[in-house]
Structures are given as structure tokens and as C-alpha cells.
Scaffold this motif. Structure first.
Motif, mmCIF file in Angstrom:
data_model
loop_
_atom_site.group_PDB
_atom_site.id
_atom_site.type_symbol
_atom_site.label_atom_id
_atom_site.label_comp_id
_atom_site.label_asym_id
_atom_site.label_seq_id
_atom_site.Cartn_x
_atom_site.Cartn_y
_atom_site.Cartn_z
ATOM 1 N N MET A 1 0.844 -1.176 0.000
ATOM 2 C CA MET A 1 0.000 0.000 0.000
ATOM 3 C C MET A 1 0.893 1.245 0.000
ATOM 4 N N THR A 2 0.565 2.201 -0.803
ATOM 5 C CA THR A 2 1.362 3.432 -0.864
ATOM 6 C C THR A 2 0.730 4.519 -0.015
ATOM 7 N N ASP A 3 1.552 5.466 0.419
ATOM 8 C CA ASP A 3 1.080 6.603 1.190
ATOM 9 C C ASP A 3 0.213 7.475 0.296
ATOM 10 N N GLN A 4 -1.014 7.720 0.727
ATOM 11 C CA GLN A 4 -1.959 8.443 -0.114
ATOM 12 C C GLN A 4 -1.640 9.921 -0.265
ATOM 13 N N HIS A 5 -1.049 10.533 0.764
ATOM 14 C CA HIS A 5 -0.834 11.959 0.598
ATOM 15 C C HIS A 5 0.584 12.298 0.164
ATOM 16 N N GLN A 6 1.543 11.433 0.294
ATOM 17 C CA GLN A 6 2.901 11.626 -0.190
ATOM 18 C C GLN A 6 3.360 13.085 -0.084
ATOM 19 N N VAL A 7 3.317 13.571 1.123
ATOM 20 C CA VAL A 7 3.736 14.937 1.401
ATOM 21 C C VAL A 7 4.945 14.874 2.318
ATOM 22 N N SER A 8 5.954 15.665 2.005
ATOM 23 C CA SER A 8 7.118 15.735 2.876
ATOM 24 C C SER A 8 7.162 17.119 3.520
ATOM 25 N N ILE A 9 7.664 17.156 4.735
ATOM 26 C CA ILE A 9 7.809 18.414 5.467
ATOM 27 C C ILE A 9 9.280 18.806 5.391
ATOM 28 N N VAL A 10 9.524 20.009 4.905
ATOM 29 C CA VAL A 10 10.887 20.516 4.748
ATOM 30 C C VAL A 10 11.092 21.654 5.732
ATOM 31 N N ARG A 11 12.194 21.597 6.457
ATOM 32 C CA ARG A 11 12.546 22.636 7.424
ATOM 33 C C ARG A 11 13.453 23.638 6.735
ATOM 34 N N ARG A 12 13.041 24.898 6.744
ATOM 35 C CA ARG A 12 13.848 25.939 6.096
ATOM 36 C C ARG A 12 14.103 27.080 7.071
ATOM 37 N N PRO A 13 15.351 27.299 7.440
ATOM 38 C CA PRO A 13 15.642 28.484 8.250
ATOM 39 C C PRO A 13 15.217 29.734 7.476
ATOM 40 N N GLY A 14 14.630 30.696 8.186
ATOM 41 C CA GLY A 14 14.103 31.886 7.537
ATOM 42 C C GLY A 14 15.090 32.589 6.629
ATOM 43 N N ARG A 15 16.348 32.601 7.016
ATOM 44 C CA ARG A 15 17.350 33.325 6.222
ATOM 45 C C ARG A 15 17.629 32.672 4.872
ATOM 46 N N THR A 16 17.093 31.457 4.646
ATOM 47 C CA THR A 16 17.324 30.757 3.369
ATOM 48 C C THR A 16 16.099 30.786 2.457
ATOM 49 N N LEU A 17 15.037 31.445 2.886
ATOM 50 C CA LEU A 17 13.794 31.429 2.112
ATOM 51 C C LEU A 17 13.918 32.199 0.813
ATOM 52 N N SER A 18 13.034 31.852 -0.111
ATOM 53 C CA SER A 18 12.980 32.509 -1.405
ATOM 54 C C SER A 18 11.518 32.679 -1.801
ATOM 55 N N VAL A 19 11.207 33.740 -2.530
ATOM 56 C CA VAL A 19 9.825 33.922 -2.986
ATOM 57 C C VAL A 19 9.463 32.898 -4.051
ATOM 58 N N GLU A 20 10.434 32.238 -4.624
ATOM 59 C CA GLU A 20 10.168 31.251 -5.672
ATOM 60 C C GLU A 20 9.797 29.878 -5.124
ATOM 61 N N ASP A 21 9.850 29.662 -3.814
ATOM 62 C CA ASP A 21 9.619 28.327 -3.277
ATOM 63 C C ASP A 21 8.157 27.997 -3.005
ATOM 64 N N GLY A 22 7.236 28.878 -3.365
ATOM 65 C CA GLY A 22 5.816 28.631 -3.169
ATOM 66 C C GLY A 22 5.283 29.144 -1.848
ATOM 67 N N LEU A 23 6.169 29.536 -0.937
ATOM 68 C CA LEU A 23 5.730 30.032 0.354
ATOM 69 C C LEU A 23 4.915 31.319 0.214
ATOM 70 N N ALA A 24 5.327 32.206 -0.668
ATOM 71 C CA ALA A 24 4.614 33.476 -0.844
ATOM 72 C C ALA A 24 3.159 33.246 -1.246
ATOM 73 N N THR A 25 2.925 32.275 -2.096
ATOM 74 C CA THR A 25 1.556 31.968 -2.525
ATOM 75 C C THR A 25 0.716 31.476 -1.352
ATOM 76 N N LEU A 26 1.305 30.619 -0.520
ATOM 77 C CA LEU A 26 0.597 30.118 0.655
ATOM 78 C C LEU A 26 0.307 31.247 1.638
ATOM 79 N N LEU A 27 1.294 32.094 1.888
ATOM 80 C CA LEU A 27 1.096 33.215 2.808
ATOM 81 C C LEU A 27 0.042 34.186 2.295
#
Length: 166
Positions: A1-27
Motif C-alpha cells: 500500500m502506498t502513502d496516499q498523501h505523499q507529502v514531505s515536510i521541509v525545514r527551512r531556516p528563515g534566512r534561506t527562504l525565497s519567494v520562488e519556493d511557493g511560500l509566498a503563494t501560501l502566505l
């Protein structure tokens, strides 16, 4: 059986963030929805209060000392949560958001669990958060994770403040 949501959690220190990573859209989605729920809907990001626009346009600066957890599905950002650096032994959880198309898959729970682990690793003795009283689903989630209502540290009306030991 495969994981249905196949989502990974990535830890990103704030100083490494980028507007291109999709975070801006979520915010942006988070803040636009919140303003609408508060009874002050705005048409787009440009009409949000400056402090929220700053998070969206430059998350690296807005969250420089914090950790941002991003849930990824197939490389796309589908959820986020910010954990502040501990102050006076407490970290704070902010901006928990899951893309509505991905809700009901445990993503918010995964983000919250990762946030609590991160807070513990950073030496926090407690974690606090605030949530609008009409977000009953979020309040129930926080209660399942052991958060209890506490005295408010924020003067905004209809805001519920919660805390738990790490």
C-alpha cells in the motif's frame, strides 16, 4: 500500500527562504482568507496591511530568525507553518496554512508535529500560538496536540491564545 498523501515536510531556516519556493503563494492565501474572515475582505495582496505584504514579498527578511516548515507534494508547496526562535523559553507557532485542495490529508497535523519537535530541539520549554475563535477546526487540532487556552498576550478581539509545554 502506498502513502496516499505523499507529502514531505521541509525545514527551512528563515534566512534561506525565497519567494520562488511557493511560500509566498501560501502566505498570500492565508492572509487574504483571514482578512475576509475578519469581515474586511480585500481583492488582492496589494490591499493587505503592510506587515502582511512584507511577509509575502520578502519572507527571508520577515522570518529571518525563525524556522519555516513547508509541506511539499510533488515539489509544490501545499502547506506552511512558522516557528519563532525561543524567547524567554517559549517559541510561537504562526501562519499554519494548508492549501484547501490538500486539506483532510493530515498535512496540518504533520506540520504541527514537526513544529513541536523543532521547538524542543531549539530548547523551548513551551510553545504558544494565537488563533481566531471562529477557526474551530484549528482550535480542535491544537487541543488534540495538548494546547490549552491561556491568558491572552494579544489585545485583538476574538483571538484565542493557547500554549503547551514541549
Amino acid at each position: 500500500m502506498t502513502d496516499q498523501h505523499q507529502v514531505s515536510i521541509v525545514r527551512r531556516p528563515g534566512r534561506t527562504l525565497s519567494v520562488e519556493d511557493g511560500l509566498a503563494t501560501l502566505l498570500a492565501a492565508y492572509h487574504l482568507r483571514t482578512e475576509a474572515e475578519k469581515g474586511a475582505p480585500v481583492a488582492d495582496v496589494d490591499e493587505l496591511p503592510e506587515r502582511y505584504r512584507a511577509e509575502i514579498s520578502d519572507p527571508r527578511t520577515a522570518f529571518v530568525d525563525d524556522v519555516v516548515l513547508v509541506a511539499l507534494s510533488g515539489g509544490a508547496a501545499v502547506g506552511c507553518l512558522v516557528v519563532t526562535a525561543p524567547t524567554d523559553g517559549r517559541s510561537e507557532i504562526k501562519r499554519l496554512w494548508t492549501d484547501p485542495a490538500f486539506r483532510g490529508r493530515g498535512i496540518a497535523s504533520d506540520l504541527l508535529g514537526a513544529a513541536l519537535a523543532d521547538a524542543a530541539e531549539s530548547g523551548a520549554g513551551a510553545v504558544r500560538l494565537s488563533v481566531w475563535k471562529w477557526r474551530t477546526g484549528a482550535i480542535a487540532l491544537y487541543q488534540r496536540f495538548g494546547f490549552t487556552v491561556t491568558e491572552s498576550w494579544d489585545e485583538r478581539d476574538q483571538l484565542v491564545c493557547m500554549e503547551r509545554a514541549v
